[in-house]
Design a protein around this motif. Structure first.
Motif, PDB file in Angstrom:
ATOM      1  N   LEU A 202       0.846  -1.202   0.000  1.00 22.15           N
ATOM      2  CA  LEU A 202       0.000   0.000   0.000  1.00 22.15           C
ATOM      3  C   LEU A 202       0.874   1.240   0.000  1.00 22.15           C
ATOM      4  N   ILE A 203       0.640   2.092  -1.016  1.00 19.07           N
ATOM      5  CA  ILE A 203       1.355   3.366  -1.117  1.00 19.07           C
ATOM      6  C   ILE A 203       0.311   4.470  -1.063  1.00 19.07           C
ATOM      7  N   TRP A 204       0.495   5.403  -0.133  1.00 19.81           N
ATOM      8  CA  TRP A 204      -0.441   6.523  -0.014  1.00 19.81           C
ATOM      9  C   TRP A 204      -0.065   7.597  -1.031  1.00 19.81           C
ATOM     10  N   LEU A 205      -1.045   8.092  -1.757  1.00 19.55           N
ATOM     11  CA  LEU A 205      -0.807   9.179  -2.710  1.00 19.55           C
ATOM     12  C   LEU A 205      -1.180  10.506  -2.047  1.00 19.55           C
ATOM     13  N   GLY A 206      -0.160  11.284  -1.720  1.00 16.08           N
ATOM     14  CA  GLY A 206      -0.385  12.565  -1.050  1.00 16.08           C
ATOM     15  C   GLY A 206      -0.344  13.729  -2.027  1.00 16.08           C
ATOM     16  N   ASP A 207      -0.037  14.912  -1.503  1.00 16.72           N
ATOM     17  CA  ASP A 207      -0.085  16.134  -2.305  1.00 16.72           C
ATOM     18  C   ASP A 207       0.800  16.073  -3.544  1.00 16.72           C
ATOM     19  N   GLU A 208       1.927  15.338  -3.439  1.00 13.50           N
ATOM     20  CA  GLU A 208       2.843  15.296  -4.588  1.00 13.50           C
ATOM     21  C   GLU A 208       2.176  14.639  -5.804  1.00 13.50           C
ATOM     22  N   TYR A 209       1.233  13.711  -5.554  1.00 13.14           N
ATOM     23  CA  TYR A 209       0.526  13.099  -6.679  1.00 13.14           C
ATOM     24  C   TYR A 209      -0.455  14.092  -7.305  1.00 13.14           C
ATOM     25  N   TYR A 210      -1.198  14.815  -6.463  1.00 13.88           N
ATOM     26  CA  TYR A 210      -2.142  15.818  -6.975  1.00 13.88           C
ATOM     27  C   TYR A 210      -1.375  16.869  -7.784  1.00 13.88           C
ATOM     28  N   GLU A 211      -0.147  17.135  -7.348  1.00 16.24           N
ATOM     29  CA  GLU A 211       0.727  18.080  -8.042  1.00 16.24           C
ATOM     30  C   GLU A 211       1.083  17.562  -9.448  1.00 16.24           C
ATOM     31  N   CYS A 212       1.206  16.237  -9.600  1.00 18.52           N
ATOM     32  CA  CYS A 212       1.509  15.646 -10.929  1.00 18.52           C
ATOM     33  C   CYS A 212       0.389  15.960 -11.923  1.00 18.52           C
ATOM     34  N   TYR A 213      -0.856  15.784 -11.467  1.00 17.05           N
ATOM     35  CA  TYR A 213      -1.999  16.100 -12.344  1.00 17.05           C
ATOM     36  C   TYR A 213      -1.988  17.595 -12.673  1.00 17.05           C
ATOM     37  N   ARG A 214      -1.780  18.412 -11.646  1.00 13.98           N
ATOM     38  CA  ARG A 214      -1.770  19.869 -11.835  1.00 13.98           C
ATOM     39  C   ARG A 214      -0.735  20.266 -12.907  1.00 13.98           C
ATOM     40  N   GLN A 215       0.466  19.704 -12.793  1.00 13.85           N
ATOM     41  CA  GLN A 215       1.524  20.014 -13.762  1.00 13.85           C
ATOM     42  C   GLN A 215       1.158  19.493 -15.152  1.00 13.85           C
ATOM     43  N   GLY A 216       0.467  18.354 -15.183  1.00 16.44           N
ATOM     44  CA  GLY A 216       0.011  17.799 -16.463  1.00 16.44           C
ATOM     45  C   GLY A 216      -0.910  18.767 -17.187  1.00 16.44           C
ATOM     46  N   VAL A 217      -1.852  19.362 -16.438  1.00 17.99           N
ATOM     47  CA  VAL A 217      -2.769  20.356 -17.012  1.00 17.99           C
ATOM     48  C   VAL A 217      -1.973  21.577 -17.485  1.00 17.99           C
ATOM     49  N   LYS A 218      -1.049  22.003 -16.634  1.00 20.27           N
ATOM     50  CA  LYS A 218      -0.244  23.202 -16.921  1.00 20.27           C
ATOM     51  C   LYS A 218       0.559  23.034 -18.223  1.00 20.27           C
ATOM     52  N   GLN A 219       1.051  21.801 -18.440  1.00 20.58           N
ATOM     53  CA  GLN A 219       1.958  21.565 -19.578  1.00 20.58           C
ATOM     54  C   GLN A 219       1.255  21.006 -20.818  1.00 20.58           C
ATOM     55  N   ALA A 220      -0.022  20.681 -20.694  1.00 20.48           N
ATOM     56  CA  ALA A 220      -0.742  20.090 -21.837  1.00 20.48           C
ATOM     57  C   ALA A 220      -0.734  21.066 -23.012  1.00 20.48           C
ATOM     58  N   ALA A 221      -0.343  20.580 -24.173  1.00 15.66           N
ATOM     59  CA  ALA A 221      -0.238  21.444 -25.366  1.00 15.66           C
ATOM     60  C   ALA A 221      -1.565  22.125 -25.687  1.00 15.66           C
ATOM     61  N   VAL A 222      -2.679  21.425 -25.468  1.00 20.46           N
ATOM     62  CA  VAL A 222      -3.999  21.990 -25.820  1.00 20.46           C
ATOM     63  C   VAL A 222      -4.457  23.068 -24.832  1.00 20.46           C
ATOM     64  N   LEU A 223      -3.746  23.215 -23.714  1.00 18.77           N
ATOM     65  CA  LEU A 223      -4.158  24.184 -22.681  1.00 18.77           C
ATOM     66  C   LEU A 223      -3.120  25.295 -22.509  1.00 18.77           C
ATOM     67  N   ARG A 224      -2.382  25.583 -23.571  1.00 19.56           N
ATOM     68  CA  ARG A 224      -1.304  26.578 -23.454  1.00 19.56           C
ATOM     69  C   ARG A 224      -1.593  27.875 -24.207  1.00 19.56           C
ATOM     70  N   ASN A 225      -2.864  28.126 -24.447  1.00 20.37           N
ATOM     71  CA  ASN A 225      -3.256  29.372 -25.094  1.00 20.37           C
ATOM     72  C   ASN A 225      -3.455  30.434 -24.000  1.00 20.37           C
ATOM     73  N   HIS A 226      -2.460  31.274 -23.799  1.00 23.23           N
ATOM     74  CA  HIS A 226      -2.523  32.227 -22.682  1.00 23.23           C
ATOM     75  C   HIS A 226      -2.876  33.644 -23.141  1.00 23.23           C
ATOM     76  N   THR A 227      -3.805  33.712 -24.101  1.00 22.23           N
ATOM     77  CA  THR A 227      -4.273  35.013 -24.587  1.00 22.23           C
ATOM     78  C   THR A 227      -5.172  35.681 -23.544  1.00 22.23           C
TER      79      THR A 227
END
Length: 573
Positions: A202-227
């Motif tokens: 059993l491995i507990w997924l803490g804040d660092e895992y939620y951070e992985c998803y967050r970074q995934g959204v941040k870096q997704a090519a389709v979500l990089r339109n910062h107009t």
């Protein structure tokens, strides 16, 4: 009470680990409520392609701790048989904010760990997209989310992802169900969490895992339109679910500073006290977020459903009032926006047979490939994966029930990335001096105004089998409009009025679709269990240069009403 039922109840009481459901069952026995007991032991809550979903309560027909343990043992056995490395690759488990969800998730983890399968378990509530994301992130054999999504408070569910990151489809649903039936006759293995942690199971997924998803959204090519994100104002509600923290975070990351959350609906609450039904599609569910938007004069009123896999939005009009966009309108706006920015190797878009046909027409103009599947994200994603290749990757898929997959980071509905994408589309339009309504009008002027409606028709018990009747007496027109082609998903054949026949490449299903000469369409889905049919209508109203959006909408509504009336009159009464 018959002996068989007595024996079933006896065995259940011996094995139920939950004192509450045990007491509930014992009360029914003590009060001699045979009808209720018979209903609770009438079979087993069916495990299908959406996993399990049902009302929480004692007995094999309800959602409870024993059913969860038996289901997890069945799933574990199936995974071990399917993958030689299932134990090491393991399973990721997350859960929503419903009353029993944490307990159910923890029980599932204990059973799988006891079977030697490594479990990664979220340390707190998690939006459903975070678990779907985690399957591929960890290369897990499967994923489980304990959630009943937008169902009423008395429900819970157990949703399973396969190792490809998409929801399970046949034959895995039937294979798992067979193993669950077997597991229900055997002692269930169980390991407490401390032992599971100390043995590395059993491995507990803490804040660092939620951070992985967050970074995934941040870096997704389709979500990089910062107009111009600073120009967008939006109100947001998590609808008493688990989306708020991540939704606010990913919006802030993308530069959206004017975000106003509905405080009374921000925190997870399994009672859903401020909504009758926690589904953004339901009447009144968006009232508080629209009120919040009005308070701040915001452009958008946005919502996630309680497990944050769906996204809904109401848009401010010129008169200051807000109008909900339909799932099809959001879907085509996304399709148009994403295709206008997409690289040449990522232009595959998909939707379902009951969603608007407009996305396929938009895709054609962009020179992109579109595909259509049976209803459900399980089909959208699994077919999308089959059709996707290095030169033609999945860009976007949606279904009309407010489900959107933007990019290919999460192979399921993701209301969080959809929220960011819609805010970015709005910002881009503002920078051009335009609104969401302007963009919709532009699309409708090019392709016609597409209006869709769903109607459930109750039939008389003596009405003949509607599917069989329509196949034996194929209609040639509806009202006074000729049918140009008919698709029969049972026969997997498309038949044209001139007699030509083509094969259809979809799994068989009891669905008939009629395409009319005027561009309209009706899909008929007979119910297999009761005398009713579901009909999905679409009309396409051309938009003249002199038409306003309100004009063409009103005309389309009249056309649709006439079409529905004519179609229903043509059915056997």
């Amino acid at each position: 009470m018959n002996n068989h039922l007595q024996l079933q109840i006896q065995q259940w009481l011996q094995n139920d680990p939950d004192p509450r459901t045990k007491a509930q069952l014992q009360t029914l026995v003590d009060t001699g409520n045979e009808a209720e007991l018979s209903a609770r032991f009438a079979g087993r809550l069916a495990f299908g392609t959406a996993g399990l979903r049902g009302v929480v309560g004692a007995g094999p027909m309800g959602m409870n701790r024993l059913v969860i343990r038996q289901t997890s043992a069945g799933l574990g056995a199936y995974l071990l048989a399917q993958f030689s490395d299932a134990a090491e690759r393991g399973v990721i488990i997350g859960y929503d904010g419903r009353h029993d969800s944490k307990t159910f998730a923890h029980d599932a983890a204990s059973v799988l760990a006891a079977m030697g399968i490594k479990v990664r378990l979220t340390s707190k509530v998690a939006p459903t997209p975070l678990v779907a994301f985690g399957v591929r992130h960890f290369n897990a054999a499967a994923g489980i989310v304990v959630t009943a999504s937008h169902n009423p408070p008395e429900y819970n569910g157990y949703k399973v992802y396969w190792d490809n990151g998409a929801q399970i489809i046949p034959p895995h649903d039937a294979g798992i169900a067979a193993q669950i039936d077997l597991a229900a006759t055997l002692p269930i293995p169980f390991m407490d969490h401390d032992s599971a942690v100390s043995t590395g199971k059993l491995i507990w997924l803490g804040d660092e895992y939620y951070e992985c998803y967050r970074q995934g959204v941040k870096q997704a090519a389709v979500l990089r339109n910062h107009t111009a994100p600073e120009k967008v104002t939006l109100a947001y509600t998590a609808m008493h679910g688990v989306g708020a923290e991540m939704a606010e975070t990913v919006l802030k990351d993308a530069g959206f500073t004017q975000v106003y959350s509905v405080a009374s609906q921000r925190e997870p609450d399994g009672d859903f006290p401020t909504v009758n039904f926690p589904n953004p599609e339901e009447k009144g569910a968006m009232d508080l977020v629209i009120a919040e938007a009005k308070k701040h004069g915001a452009m958008l009123a946005c919502a996630n459903d309680p497990d944050a896999d769906r996204f809904a939005v109401a848009v401010r009009k010129d008169d200051g009032e807000y109008q909900m966009l339909t799932g099809d309108q959001v879907g085509v706006l996304f399709g148009h926006y994403l295709l206008s920015h997409a690289p040449t190797n990522q232009r595959l878009v998909g939707t379902t047979i009951v969603s608007s046909s407009l996305l396929s027409k938009v895709a054609k103009v962009f020179g992109a490939q579109s595909y259509t599947t049976l209803t459900g994200f399980k089909w959208l994603m699994n077919v999308g994966l089959v059709n996707s290749c290095a030169n033609n990757q999945l860009l976007f898929a949606y279904e009309e029930a407010l489900g959107y997959c933007v990019g290919d980071m999460v192979l399921d509905k993701d209301g969080l990335s959809a929220l960011v994408a819609f805010a970015q589309l709005t910002a881009e339009l503002i920078a051009k001096g335009q609104t969401i309504w302007d963009r919709l009008e532009q699309i409708y002027r090019e392709h016609g105004f597409h209006l869709n409606a769903q109607v459930s028709i109750a039939l008389k018990p003596e009405t003949p089998n509607i599917g069989a009747y329509l196949r034996q007496h194929p209609p040639v027109e509806i009202g006074d409009v000729a049918i140009s082609s008919t698709e029969d998903l049972k026969a997997l054949a498309r038949k044209y009025a001139d007699g030509r026949v083509e094969k259809i490449d979809l799994p068989p299903s009891d669905v008939l679709t009629y395409y009319l000469a005027n561009g309209a369409r009706v899909i008929v889905r007979p119910s297999g269990t009761e005398p009713k049919i579901k009909c999905y209508y679409e009309v396409v109203e051309p938009m003249a240069a002199s038409d306003s959006l309100a004009d063409v909408q009103s005309r389309a509504k009249q056309t649709l009403d006439v079409f529905i009336k004519a179609h229903q009159a043509s059915l056997p009464q």
